[in-house]
Design a protein around this motif. Structure first.
Motif, PDB file in Angstrom:
ATOM      1  N   GLY A  79       0.811  -1.204   0.000  1.00 40.21           N
ATOM      2  CA  GLY A  79       0.000   0.000   0.000  1.00 40.21           C
ATOM      3  C   GLY A  79       0.845   1.255   0.000  1.00 40.21           C
ATOM      4  N   LYS A  80       1.802   1.325   0.970  1.00 44.18           N
ATOM      5  CA  LYS A  80       2.663   2.499   1.106  1.00 44.18           C
ATOM      6  C   LYS A  80       1.849   3.779   1.135  1.00 44.18           C
ATOM      7  N   GLU A  81       0.937   3.840   2.077  1.00 43.36           N
ATOM      8  CA  GLU A  81       0.091   5.018   2.177  1.00 43.36           C
ATOM      9  C   GLU A  81      -0.309   5.283   3.622  1.00 43.36           C
ATOM     10  N   ILE A  82      -0.607   6.550   3.865  1.00 43.18           N
ATOM     11  CA  ILE A  82      -1.062   6.957   5.196  1.00 43.18           C
ATOM     12  C   ILE A  82      -2.565   6.724   5.273  1.00 43.18           C
ATOM     13  N   MET A  83      -2.941   5.948   6.265  1.00 42.99           N
ATOM     14  CA  MET A  83      -4.323   5.480   6.361  1.00 42.99           C
ATOM     15  C   MET A  83      -5.195   6.359   7.243  1.00 42.99           C
ATOM     16  N   GLY A  84      -4.619   6.918   8.279  1.00 46.85           N
ATOM     17  CA  GLY A  84      -5.455   7.679   9.189  1.00 46.85           C
ATOM     18  C   GLY A  84      -4.665   8.284  10.325  1.00 46.85           C
ATOM     19  N   VAL A  85      -5.408   8.802  11.285  1.00 42.01           N
ATOM     20  CA  VAL A  85      -4.806   9.518  12.406  1.00 42.01           C
ATOM     21  C   VAL A  85      -5.183   8.820  13.714  1.00 42.01           C
ATOM     22  N   ALA A  86      -4.204   8.762  14.600  1.00 45.47           N
ATOM     23  CA  ALA A  86      -4.436   8.215  15.933  1.00 45.47           C
ATOM     24  C   ALA A  86      -3.927   9.236  16.938  1.00 45.47           C
ATOM     25  N   GLU A 130       4.059   8.130  -2.880  1.00 44.28           N
ATOM     26  CA  GLU A 130       4.253   8.865  -4.137  1.00 44.28           C
ATOM     27  C   GLU A 130       3.777  10.310  -4.004  1.00 44.28           C
ATOM     28  N   ASP A 131       2.601  10.481  -3.398  1.00 44.83           N
ATOM     29  CA  ASP A 131       2.062  11.825  -3.172  1.00 44.83           C
ATOM     30  C   ASP A 131       3.007  12.646  -2.302  1.00 44.83           C
ATOM     31  N   ILE A 132       3.513  11.997  -1.266  1.00 46.59           N
ATOM     32  CA  ILE A 132       4.393  12.692  -0.334  1.00 46.59           C
ATOM     33  C   ILE A 132       5.692  13.114  -1.027  1.00 46.59           C
ATOM     34  N   LYS A 133       6.239  12.198  -1.793  1.00 41.16           N
ATOM     35  CA  LYS A 133       7.484  12.509  -2.511  1.00 41.16           C
ATOM     36  C   LYS A 133       7.295  13.620  -3.533  1.00 41.16           C
ATOM     37  N   HIS A 145       5.367  16.168  -3.110  1.00 41.77           N
ATOM     38  CA  HIS A 145       5.018  17.421  -2.457  1.00 41.77           C
ATOM     39  C   HIS A 145       6.264  18.167  -1.988  1.00 41.77           C
ATOM     40  N   PRO A 146       6.420  19.410  -2.442  1.00 39.05           N
ATOM     41  CA  PRO A 146       7.665  20.147  -2.132  1.00 39.05           C
ATOM     42  C   PRO A 146       7.928  20.348  -0.644  1.00 39.05           C
ATOM     43  N   GLU A 147       6.884  20.426   0.170  1.00 36.01           N
ATOM     44  CA  GLU A 147       7.103  20.691   1.591  1.00 36.01           C
ATOM     45  C   GLU A 147       7.341  19.427   2.417  1.00 36.01           C
ATOM     46  N   LEU A 148       7.265  18.303   1.759  1.00 32.50           N
ATOM     47  CA  LEU A 148       7.412  17.051   2.517  1.00 32.50           C
ATOM     48  C   LEU A 148       8.666  16.268   2.119  1.00 32.50           C
ATOM     49  N   GLN A 149       9.606  16.961   1.540  1.00 34.58           N
ATOM     50  CA  GLN A 149      10.822  16.296   1.068  1.00 34.58           C
ATOM     51  C   GLN A 149      11.746  15.859   2.192  1.00 34.58           C
ATOM     52  N   SER A 150      11.616  16.520   3.342  1.00 39.61           N
ATOM     53  CA  SER A 150      12.600  16.257   4.387  1.00 39.61           C
ATOM     54  C   SER A 150      12.082  15.382   5.511  1.00 39.61           C
ATOM     55  N   ILE A 151      10.879  14.851   5.375  1.00 39.79           N
ATOM     56  CA  ILE A 151      10.382  14.008   6.463  1.00 39.79           C
ATOM     57  C   ILE A 151      11.067  12.645   6.445  1.00 39.79           C
ATOM     58  N   ALA A 152      11.079  12.018   7.605  1.00 42.04           N
ATOM     59  CA  ALA A 152      11.839  10.784   7.770  1.00 42.04           C
ATOM     60  C   ALA A 152      11.338   9.671   6.853  1.00 42.04           C
ATOM     61  N   LEU A 153      10.053   9.709   6.572  1.00 46.94           N
ATOM     62  CA  LEU A 153       9.480   8.670   5.717  1.00 46.94           C
ATOM     63  C   LEU A 153      10.179   8.636   4.358  1.00 46.94           C
ATOM     64  N   VAL A 154      10.581   9.811   3.892  1.00 49.18           N
ATOM     65  CA  VAL A 154      11.263   9.916   2.600  1.00 49.18           C
ATOM     66  C   VAL A 154      12.765   9.710   2.771  1.00 49.18           C
ATOM     67  N   LYS A 155      13.328  10.381   3.768  1.00 52.70           N
ATOM     68  CA  LYS A 155      14.787  10.383   3.908  1.00 52.70           C
ATOM     69  C   LYS A 155      15.327   9.158   4.619  1.00 52.70           C
ATOM     70  N   GLN A 156      14.549   8.646   5.537  1.00 55.64           N
ATOM     71  CA  GLN A 156      15.030   7.549   6.364  1.00 55.64           C
ATOM     72  C   GLN A 156      13.934   6.496   6.443  1.00 55.64           C
ATOM     73  N   SER A 157      13.781   5.785   5.357  1.00 51.85           N
ATOM     74  CA  SER A 157      12.590   4.952   5.192  1.00 51.85           C
ATOM     75  C   SER A 157      12.479   3.819   6.205  1.00 51.85           C
ATOM     76  N   ARG A 158      13.566   3.507   6.872  1.00 54.86           N
ATOM     77  CA  ARG A 158      13.491   2.377   7.801  1.00 54.86           C
ATOM     78  C   ARG A 158      13.081   2.753   9.213  1.00 54.86           C
ATOM     79  N   LEU A 159      13.058   4.042   9.500  1.00 51.26           N
ATOM     80  CA  LEU A 159      12.713   4.478  10.852  1.00 51.26           C
ATOM     81  C   LEU A 159      11.199   4.359  11.072  1.00 51.26           C
TER      82      LEU A 159
END
Length: 138
Positions: free
Chosen positions: A55-62, A97-100, A102-116
């Motif tokens: 899936g590789k997608e954000i499903m919701g908020v907790a 894919e959406d996150i990647k 998006h210009p403002e979300l380039q530096s989040i860990a999900l993109v930069k550090q995929s294993r965290l």
DNA sequence: GCCAACGTTGGC
DNA sequence: GCCAACGTTGGC
């Protein structure tokens, strides 16, 4: 108020399962950096739930309902868990894919550090993702 | 299913 | 304390 992103493989623990459970304790973190982030979580903090691999997608908020305490699934006292409760499902799931893209979300860990598996987000990043998901928190 | 990236372990 | 070997994760 802090903002976080947690990952899980849906084959291990899915958002659907989480919805059914309503509340769960977040176990299985066996990485120091992720563990340190868990310990930083405060009650009421908001957490995005991401499906890795499938899936590789954000499903919701907790949200955090109980702050870090010793992991009941192991005798090893190095590890902790927190309790999380579902808040709302994304109207539109937000894919990696959406996150990647998006210009403002380039530096989040999900993109930069995929294993965290547990990582912090800024308020802006969190709100940007919610907006992408057309989702509002009451 | 492959493999790159990363974290951990253990021999020296 | 260094670093090679190994295991795991996760995107592709």
């Amino acid at each position: 108020m802090n903002y976080w992103l947690v990952k899980q493989e849906p084959t291990k623990y899915s958002w659907d399962q989480f919805i059914q459970d309503k509340e769960t304790f977040w176990d299985g973190v066996r990485n120091y950096q992720a563990r340190n982030n868990l310990k930083e979580m405060k009650k009421g903090d908001q957490v995005l739930f991401y499906h890795s691999v499938v899936g590789k997608e954000i499903m919701g908020v907790a949200k955090v309902t109980k702050e870090a305490y010793p992991d009941p699934t192991t005798d090893d006292d190095r590890w902790v868990v927190v309790n999380l409760k579902t808040v709302v499902a994304m109207k539109n799931t937000v894919t990696l894919e959406d996150i990647k893209a998006h210009p403002e979300l380039q530096s989040i860990a999900l993109v930069k550090q995929s294993r965290l598996s547990v990582s912090p987000l800024t308020k802006k990043e969190f709100q940007t993702i919610l907006k992408m998901g057309e989702t509002k928190i009451k």
